[in-house]
Design an enzyme around this catalytic site. Structure first.
Site, short mmCIF file in Angstrom:
data_model
loop_
_atom_site.label_atom_id
_atom_site.label_comp_id
_atom_site.label_asym_id
_atom_site.label_seq_id
_atom_site.Cartn_x
_atom_site.Cartn_y
_atom_site.Cartn_z
N ASP A 237 56.88 -21.40 -58.78
CA ASP A 237 57.61 -22.30 -59.73
C ASP A 237 58.95 -21.57 -60.25
O ASP A 237 59.13 -20.66 -60.48
CB ASP A 237 56.93 -22.79 -60.85
CG ASP A 237 57.34 -24.26 -61.28
OD1 ASP A 237 57.92 -24.79 -60.69
OD2 ASP A 237 56.87 -24.67 -62.50
N ASN B 249 55.18 -32.92 -53.20
CA ASN B 249 56.51 -32.69 -52.97
C ASN B 249 57.20 -33.53 -52.07
O ASN B 249 58.43 -33.63 -51.69
CB ASN B 249 56.86 -31.27 -52.53
CG ASN B 249 56.59 -30.21 -53.50
OD1 ASN B 249 56.37 -29.06 -53.29
ND2 ASN B 249 56.69 -30.37 -54.82
N TRP B 250 56.48 -34.39 -51.42
CA TRP B 250 57.02 -35.35 -50.56
C TRP B 250 57.78 -36.45 -51.35
O TRP B 250 58.66 -37.17 -50.67
CB TRP B 250 55.95 -36.05 -49.76
CG TRP B 250 55.36 -35.55 -48.45
CD1 TRP B 250 54.00 -34.76 -48.65
CD2 TRP B 250 55.82 -35.13 -47.32
NE1 TRP B 250 53.96 -34.16 -47.46
CE2 TRP B 250 54.84 -34.28 -46.70
CE3 TRP B 250 56.83 -35.36 -46.53
CZ2 TRP B 250 55.15 -34.05 -45.40
CZ3 TRP B 250 57.34 -35.24 -45.55
CH2 TRP B 250 56.35 -34.39 -44.78
N ARG C 136 60.15 -35.59 -53.12
CA ARG C 136 61.60 -35.04 -53.29
C ARG C 136 62.62 -35.82 -52.33
O ARG C 136 61.83 -36.27 -51.37
CB ARG C 136 61.52 -33.64 -53.19
CG ARG C 136 60.79 -32.83 -54.51
CD ARG C 136 60.84 -31.32 -54.45
NE ARG C 136 60.11 -30.88 -55.80
CZ ARG C 136 60.10 -29.63 -55.97
NH1 ARG C 136 60.71 -28.76 -55.12
NH2 ARG C 136 59.65 -29.36 -56.98
N SER D 245 48.34 -27.37 -61.36
CA SER D 245 48.69 -28.54 -60.28
C SER D 245 47.98 -28.73 -59.09
O SER D 245 48.50 -29.29 -58.15
CB SER D 245 50.23 -28.09 -59.93
OG SER D 245 51.15 -27.85 -61.29
#
Length: 233
Positions: free
Chosen positions: A17, A67-68, A70, A189
């Site tokens: 991260d 993250n899709w 983004r 996460s």
């Protein structure tokens, strides 16, 4: 005096991260942080140190199921970096006998990335050195749901813990003993949600673009000092 490392974790997983914040604090485009993290020299420094320390399995989370959300520009940039990194690592993995495995979904990534991952995994399958797992389009809950759907499809009525693990992406990989998260956030996460029950958690403020071999060694030294009881005395 240097601390002697007497207890090496078999499996270390890293949540990398802080790429965006690293770039923003330097007045750079956010993609520059991702690019810095994916530099060939950065990657092999971590792999070399993991191998030197005696770690057997090293997992790196590259792209989560979330993250899709983004931008397409950022997603495409990440996928292109993954593709190029695989090409750059082929000779290195051959020399070091590294075994590579993709963890995560295989139905939504770009075709050329999927083919590159599958080819890389196939060509390193017989290697007996460091095992490197790359988590791409991976989420812990998604992995569990996919596992359950496989079980239902087979019509099984009851299974035990050992059986269930055989339906996970990590079926031939030991559970992580040490999970490292860079960037200052203190959460997992969804990293290996089923497998992380007894993992030791190591959170550091260092952003991943600055996470190097010395930081990995510090994390392993810390792990070595932890008394692990697994619910017993």
């Amino acid at each position: 005096m240097k601390r002697k490392i007497v207890n090496i974790p078999v499996h270390v997983a890293i949540i990398p991260d802080g790429n965006r914040r690293w770039a923003k604090e330097r007045g750079l485009e956010i993609l520059r942080g991702v690019e810095k993290s994916a530099k060939f020299s950065n990657i092999i420094s971590l792999l070399d140190e993991a191998d030197r320390l005696g770690i057997k399995y090293l997992s790196l989370w590259g792209f989560s199921t979330e993250n899709w959300n983004r931008s397409k520009t950022e997603r495409d940039f990440i996928f292109e970096l993954v593709f190029r990194s695989i090409e750059n690592l082929k000779e290195y993995t051959k020399k070091k006998k590294i075994r590579f495995k993709h963890i995560g979904r295989k139905d939504r990534l770009p075709i050329k990335v999927i083919e590159a991952l599958e080819d890389f995994e196939k060509n390193t399958k017989k290697n007996n050195g460091l095992n490197v797992q790359f988590l791409l389009d991976y989420g812990g809950r998604d992995e569990i749901v996919r596992a359950v759907n496989k079980i239902l499809k087979e019509g099984k009525k009851e299974i035990n813990d050992g059986d269930f693990k055989q339906y996970l992406d990590t079926r031939d990989i030991p559970d992580p003993e040490l999970i490292i998260r860079t960037g200052g956030e203190k959460r997992l996460s969804g990293l290996m949600s089923y497998q992380n029950a007894y993992a030791e958690l190591y959170f550091i403020d260092t952003y991943f673009p600055d996470f190097d071999a010395s930081e990995l060694k510090k994390a392993v030294e810390w792990f070595s000092s932890v008394q692990r009881k697994f619910g017993g005395d």
